[in-house]
Design a protein around this motif. Structure first.
Motif, short mmCIF file in Angstrom:
data_model
loop_
_atom_site.label_atom_id
_atom_site.label_comp_id
_atom_site.label_asym_id
_atom_site.label_seq_id
_atom_site.Cartn_x
_atom_site.Cartn_y
_atom_site.Cartn_z
N GLY A 223 14.08 -5.43 8.62
CA GLY A 223 14.65 -6.65 8.05
C GLY A 223 14.29 -6.93 6.62
N PHE A 224 13.57 -6.00 5.96
CA PHE A 224 13.22 -6.19 4.55
C PHE A 224 14.37 -5.76 3.65
N ASN A 225 14.33 -6.29 2.43
CA ASN A 225 15.29 -5.88 1.41
C ASN A 225 14.98 -4.46 0.95
N ALA A 226 16.00 -3.66 0.71
CA ALA A 226 15.80 -2.25 0.36
C ALA A 226 15.03 -2.05 -0.94
N GLU A 227 15.07 -3.03 -1.84
CA GLU A 227 14.37 -2.90 -3.12
C GLU A 227 13.01 -3.59 -3.12
N GLY A 228 12.61 -4.15 -2.00
CA GLY A 228 11.28 -4.71 -1.90
C GLY A 228 11.26 -6.22 -1.79
N GLY A 229 10.05 -6.72 -1.54
CA GLY A 229 9.83 -8.14 -1.40
C GLY A 229 9.62 -8.54 0.05
N THR A 230 9.66 -9.83 0.31
CA THR A 230 9.54 -10.34 1.67
C THR A 230 10.89 -10.24 2.36
N ARG A 231 10.95 -10.65 3.60
CA ARG A 231 12.22 -10.59 4.33
C ARG A 231 13.21 -11.64 3.83
N ASN A 232 12.76 -12.55 2.96
CA ASN A 232 13.65 -13.57 2.40
C ASN A 232 14.38 -13.09 1.15
N HIS B 218 19.99 2.99 -1.73
CA HIS B 218 19.28 3.37 -0.52
C HIS B 218 20.22 4.08 0.46
N SER B 219 19.64 4.94 1.27
CA SER B 219 20.42 5.72 2.23
C SER B 219 20.79 4.85 3.43
N ASP B 220 21.65 5.39 4.28
CA ASP B 220 22.05 4.66 5.48
C ASP B 220 21.21 5.08 6.69
N LEU B 221 20.06 5.71 6.44
CA LEU B 221 19.20 6.18 7.52
C LEU B 221 18.78 5.06 8.46
N SER B 222 18.58 3.86 7.92
CA SER B 222 18.11 2.74 8.75
C SER B 222 19.05 2.44 9.91
N GLN B 223 20.33 2.82 9.76
CA GLN B 223 21.31 2.59 10.82
C GLN B 223 21.07 3.49 12.03
N PRO C 218 4.83 -10.70 13.32
CA PRO C 218 3.97 -10.93 12.15
C PRO C 218 4.23 -12.29 11.53
N ARG C 219 3.17 -12.88 11.02
CA ARG C 219 3.28 -14.16 10.34
C ARG C 219 4.12 -14.03 9.08
N ASP C 220 3.97 -12.91 8.40
CA ASP C 220 4.68 -12.67 7.15
C ASP C 220 4.77 -11.15 6.95
N GLY C 221 5.22 -10.72 5.80
CA GLY C 221 5.31 -9.30 5.52
C GLY C 221 5.82 -9.04 4.12
N PHE C 222 5.73 -7.78 3.72
CA PHE C 222 6.14 -7.41 2.37
C PHE C 222 6.44 -5.92 2.32
N PHE C 223 7.53 -5.58 1.65
CA PHE C 223 7.86 -4.18 1.37
C PHE C 223 7.69 -3.99 -0.13
N LEU C 224 6.69 -3.20 -0.51
CA LEU C 224 6.42 -2.95 -1.92
C LEU C 224 6.76 -1.50 -2.25
N ARG C 225 7.66 -1.33 -3.20
CA ARG C 225 7.99 0.03 -3.64
C ARG C 225 7.89 0.11 -5.15
N ALA C 226 7.18 1.13 -5.62
CA ALA C 226 6.88 1.26 -7.04
C ALA C 226 8.14 1.37 -7.89
N GLU C 227 9.14 2.13 -7.42
CA GLU C 227 10.28 2.44 -8.28
C GLU C 227 11.18 1.24 -8.56
N SER C 228 11.14 0.21 -7.72
CA SER C 228 12.00 -0.96 -7.95
C SER C 228 11.19 -2.24 -8.17
#
Length: 252
Positions: free
Chosen positions: A71-80, A89-94, A105-115
């Motif tokens: 449920g995270f954004n493909a370029e990073g950040g929280t689920r919001n 991004h690829s369609d692999l998640s499908q 989880p109470r919260d979460g974060f997707f951190l990616r260096a390139e974006s």
């Protein structure tokens, strides 16, 4: 491929499954990547799972698919966050099924260096600097802004998916990151990290997958990253001599 029992109790993500029957072709990207080609079921440690391997093996692709499927954004950040500067991004998640733990989880974060730059821009547009230490991420060095996220935005009982977090961090900052990770893990957080850093992947009580032809469970000392770094640090002059002589022979 090594598997930890898929019934093992994880924290927030227990394991993932690739729906191989629906994959159009294992000769096409991203399904032809070593990380994907042999993937069936991949289990995660309730504290920390590291995914390591050479460039081009598919570490970032598999990490991105897990994040997007969760449920995270493909370029990073929280689920919001839902910004997109460019849909790359690829369609692999499908084709990935994420099997979750009992607790959410109470919260979460997707951190990616390139974006990360695009993420920082979005934080500024949304006037969210207060959540990241009160100072614009763009007004700090790359390393400072990365660390501001770790220090100010991360909290306990949360899921963190990190793609090459060492990209902007000095060795001493990487060690500080281990300290921060430990604090968050003690508070009930789970980390899934793709990294090239022998420092970060040294965190104990973790699971390390090394990608070659597929996922292989290895100990820290068996990772190629650790072995290469140890050989270079312990035999610097000898290694440099070999490397520079090779270049000379090639006419460089």
């Amino acid at each position: 491929m090594f598997k930890i029992g898929s019934n093992s109790v994880g924290r927030y993500i227990r394991y993932i499954e690739l729906n191989r029957d629906k994959v159009p072709s294992f000769t096409e990207y991203p399904f032809n990547l070593p990380a994907i080609k042999s993937l069936d079921t991949l289990s995660f440690h309730p504290k920390v799972t590291f995914i390591v391997g050479e460039n081009g093996t598919g570490k970032s692709t598999i990490l991105e698919s897990i994040a997007v499927a969760f449920g995270f954004n493909a370029e990073g950040g929280t689920r919001n966050f839902n910004f997109a500067s460019r849909a790359t991004h690829s369609d692999l998640s499908q084709y990935i099924k994420v099997v979750k733990g009992v607790k959410r989880p109470r919260d979460g974060f997707f951190l990616r260096a390139e974006s990360f730059y695009n993420f920082a821009t979005n934080v500024e547009k949304l006037n969210l600097n207060h959540a990241y230490g009160g100072r614009s991420l763009h007004e700090q060095s790359h390393g400072e802004s990365f660390f501001a996220v770790f220090q100010n935005r991360f909290c306990g009982e949360s899921l963190y998916i990190l793609d090459e977090p060492e990209a902007a961090l000095s060795p001493s900052r990487q060690m500080s990151m281990i300290t921060r990770m430990h604090q968050l893990i003690e508070e009930g957080s789970q980390f899934i990290i793709a990294t090239h850093s022998p420092i970060i992947m040294a965190y104990p009580h973790s699971l390390i997958y090394q990608i070659e032809e597929g996922f292989e469970h290895v100990t820290y000392e068996k990772t190629e990253h650790y072995q290469v770094m140890r050989a270079f640090v312990n035999n610097t002059q000898k290694m440099l001599k070999l490397l520079l002589e090779d270049d000379k022979d090639d006419g460089v």
